[in-house]
Write a protein that holds these residues in place. Structure first.
Motif, short mmCIF file in Angstrom:
data_model
loop_
_atom_site.label_atom_id
_atom_site.label_comp_id
_atom_site.label_asym_id
_atom_site.label_seq_id
_atom_site.Cartn_x
_atom_site.Cartn_y
_atom_site.Cartn_z
N ILE A 33 0.86 -1.19 0.00
CA ILE A 33 0.00 0.00 0.00
C ILE A 33 0.89 1.23 0.00
CG2 ILE A 33 -1.83 1.22 1.23
CD1 ILE A 33 -2.42 -1.57 2.59
N ILE A 34 0.68 2.10 -0.97
CA ILE A 34 1.58 3.25 -1.12
C ILE A 34 0.80 4.50 -1.52
CG2 ILE A 34 2.11 2.62 -3.53
CD1 ILE A 34 4.93 3.77 -3.05
N VAL A 45 -4.96 12.97 -3.05
CA VAL A 45 -3.94 11.97 -2.75
C VAL A 45 -4.17 10.77 -3.65
CG1 VAL A 45 -5.24 10.79 -0.93
CG2 VAL A 45 -2.73 10.76 -0.89
N ALA A 46 -3.08 10.14 -4.11
CA ALA A 46 -3.16 8.94 -4.93
C ALA A 46 -2.75 7.73 -4.08
CB ALA A 46 -2.26 9.06 -6.16
N ILE A 47 -3.48 6.62 -4.23
CA ILE A 47 -3.24 5.42 -3.44
C ILE A 47 -3.16 4.22 -4.37
CG2 ILE A 47 -4.00 4.04 -1.46
CD1 ILE A 47 -5.88 6.40 -0.72
N ASN A 48 -2.21 3.34 -4.13
CA ASN A 48 -2.08 2.08 -4.86
C ASN A 48 -1.91 0.93 -3.88
OD1 ASN A 48 -1.18 4.22 -6.78
ND2 ASN A 48 -0.89 2.48 -8.16
N VAL A 113 -7.80 0.38 2.68
CA VAL A 113 -8.11 -0.18 1.37
C VAL A 113 -8.48 -1.66 1.53
CG1 VAL A 113 -6.56 1.42 0.19
CG2 VAL A 113 -5.70 -0.82 0.89
N GLY A 114 -9.30 -2.15 0.60
CA GLY A 114 -9.66 -3.56 0.64
C GLY A 114 -11.02 -3.83 0.05
N GLN A 115 -11.57 -4.98 0.43
CA GLN A 115 -12.86 -5.43 -0.09
C GLN A 115 -13.35 -6.59 0.77
OE1 GLN A 115 -9.87 -5.92 -2.01
NE2 GLN A 115 -9.78 -7.87 -0.91
N GLY A 116 -14.68 -6.77 0.79
CA GLY A 116 -15.27 -7.89 1.53
C GLY A 116 -14.81 -7.92 2.97
N GLY A 192 10.09 -0.40 3.60
CA GLY A 192 9.44 0.86 3.94
C GLY A 192 8.18 0.69 4.76
N GLY A 193 7.53 -0.46 4.62
CA GLY A 193 6.35 -0.77 5.42
C GLY A 193 5.31 0.34 5.42
N PHE A 194 4.82 0.69 6.60
CA PHE A 194 3.76 1.68 6.72
C PHE A 194 4.20 3.08 6.31
CE2 PHE A 194 5.87 1.93 10.85
CZ PHE A 194 5.94 3.30 11.07
N ILE A 195 5.51 3.31 6.25
CA ILE A 195 6.00 4.64 5.85
C ILE A 195 5.55 4.96 4.43
CG2 ILE A 195 8.04 6.09 5.56
CD1 ILE A 195 9.46 4.16 7.56
N HIS A 196 5.61 3.96 3.53
CA HIS A 196 5.11 4.16 2.17
C HIS A 196 3.63 4.53 2.18
CE1 HIS A 196 8.75 2.70 0.37
NE2 HIS A 196 8.59 1.45 0.75
N SER A 197 2.91 4.06 3.19
CA SER A 197 1.46 4.25 3.24
C SER A 197 1.06 5.57 3.86
CB SER A 197 0.81 3.11 4.04
OG SER A 197 1.26 1.85 3.60
#
Length: 429
Positions: A33-34, A45-48, A113-116, A192-197
């Motif tokens: 997640i970034i 903001v853009a999220i991937n 982010v996610g689903q279900g 990078g873990g959560f830092i990217h997020s």
């Protein structure tokens, strides 16, 4: 809408090259997640993120961050665009991306982010201010490239500890070593873990982030665009590798130096595009980043095409800071670099740095243009920006300050350079 991207569509040779080397298949739980920069970082903001290929529909939810956990009841949900990416015969996954618009400037948000039944944790981020008078920080990393999980992880985590409120993280290329090797990208995301997020990324591609096509041309990693979601305001054919972002009085410009070095067409396209951006630039500061240095610390390298094409523009339009990589060492210079045709010193600071453990010791010289340098040293840099002063600090991977300077705006003149090198810290040669 689901888009299908098959990594081995080019040829059997490319299919072999794109093998993921046994990387574990992702499941339905979102990972990698970034956040990414956008053209309007005060309001968007853009999220991937990535999931298994079985996930064909995914979402993001966003709300104003609040200490009251009931903030989640007010979250707004948005459906992502989904791309299916297959690398060779071993790895296939879905990549999801979206942009949240109409956000409030200088405001803390929470998102997931996610689903279900498969959702990420909630992350915080802060939008940029819409006022140029507000100061901010950003982080700059030179080449990451190798031993990412084991030895680069400490660098990004040390940087986050010193600048947890940075507005963006800038990468000067060679994020990984082999452009289409999924295992290396996995290591980068894990390091990078959560830092990217939480802090948006501004990546500029290096030569190792490209690969050779069968027709002899070069292309950015098959994973570059699926896993990043960057502005589409660059020259045609260089989408999301050559782009610009304006943030609180700074124009950040990413050039694709690999394509500039390899292609006459893309060299000229970037020159024309860059000059237009610099001509019509309402910002106080201009920061340009790319991979191949204008001035190289290595005696065996000389990126003449880059220097002859772009340095005259940097001089003409008073670019303040040029951030580069490629040479796996640290060097910066300004006071000894001449301005094109003016017979005086340049007002542009040129910096080369390295954040990963791949080092260059041989053929590195103490050249006349350098004001400060280091070899066999992992570093990260934190830059503080205010309306009239840009403060640059280079830190060792262990957290100690190694180098520092201020650039101070002077009306009608080049930037004033004020050295801030910490006392008693010798050059690492």
């Amino acid at each position: 809408m689901v888009k299908f991207i098959v990594g081995c569509f080019i040829s059997a040779f490319t299919c072999v090259y794109l093998q993921a080397w046994g990387q574990e298949l992702p499941d339905s739980v979102p990972r990698r997640i970034i956040l990414n920069v956008t053209e309007k970082m005060a309001s968007s903001v853009a999220i991937n993120w990535q999931t298994s290929s079985q996930v064909r529909e995914s979402f993001a939810e966003i709300a104003l961050a609040d200490a009251d956990p009931r903030f989640v009841d007010k979250a707004v949900r948005k459906k992502a665009e989904t791309e299916f990416v297959r690398l060779g015969d071993t790895v296939s996954s879905s990549y999801h991306s979206l942009v949240f618009d109409d956000l409030t400037p200088n405001t803390k948000y929470a998102y997931r982010v996610g689903q279900g039944n498969s959702w990420s944790e909630w992350f915080h981020f802060v939008t940029a201010s819409d006022k140029e008078t507000d100061s901010f920080q950003f982080i700059y990393f030179g080449d990451v490239q190798v031993n990412i999980r084991s030895l680069w992880s400490r660098v990004i985590r040390e940087a986050f500890a010193k600048a947890p409120n940075a507005r963006l993280q800038l990468y000067a290329g060679d994020i990984i070593n082999r452009a289409n090797r999924d295992e290396e990208w996995a290591d980068w995301f894990e390091a990078g873990g959560f830092i990217h997020s939480m802090i948006p990324g501004l990546p500029s591609p290096g030569n190792h982030d490209h690969f050779n096509l069968p027709n002899g041309e070069r292309a950015a990693s098959v994973l570059w665009r699926p896993q990043f979601n960057l502005p589409l305001n660059g020259p045609e054919g260089l989408e999301e590798t050559c782009y610009f972002v304006d943030v609180q009085g700074v124009r950040f410009i990413s050039l694709n130096s690999d394509q500039a070095e390899e292609s006459d067409h893309y060299l000229e396209a970037q020159r024309i595009w860059l000059e237009r951006l610099l001509q019509h630039n309402p910002n106080t500061w201009t920061v340009v980043t790319f991979h191949h240095p204008i001035y190289s610390p290595k005696g065996t390298r000389d990126n003449k095409r880059m220097r002859e094409t772009f340095k005259p523009l940097f001089d003409r339009y008073h670019v303040d800071l040029v951030l580069q990589g490629h040479d796996h060492t640290y060097a910066r210079g300004m006071s000894k670099i001449p301005m094109e045709g003016k017979g005086k010193a340049s007002g542009t600071m040129y910096v080369v740095s390295v954040s990963g453990p791949k080092m260059t010791g041989s053929h590195v010289e103490k050249k006349s243009w350098m004001d400060r340098s280091a070899i066999y040293t992992q570093l990260f840099q934190i830059v503080d920006v205010s309306p009239q002063k840009l403060s640059f600090k280079a830190y060792l991977a262990t957290g100690e300050l190694y180098d520092a300077f201020d650039l101070i705006k002077q009306e009608g003149n080049i930037n004033k350079l004020v050295e801030q090198i910490p006392a008693g810290v010798p050059e690492r040669q």
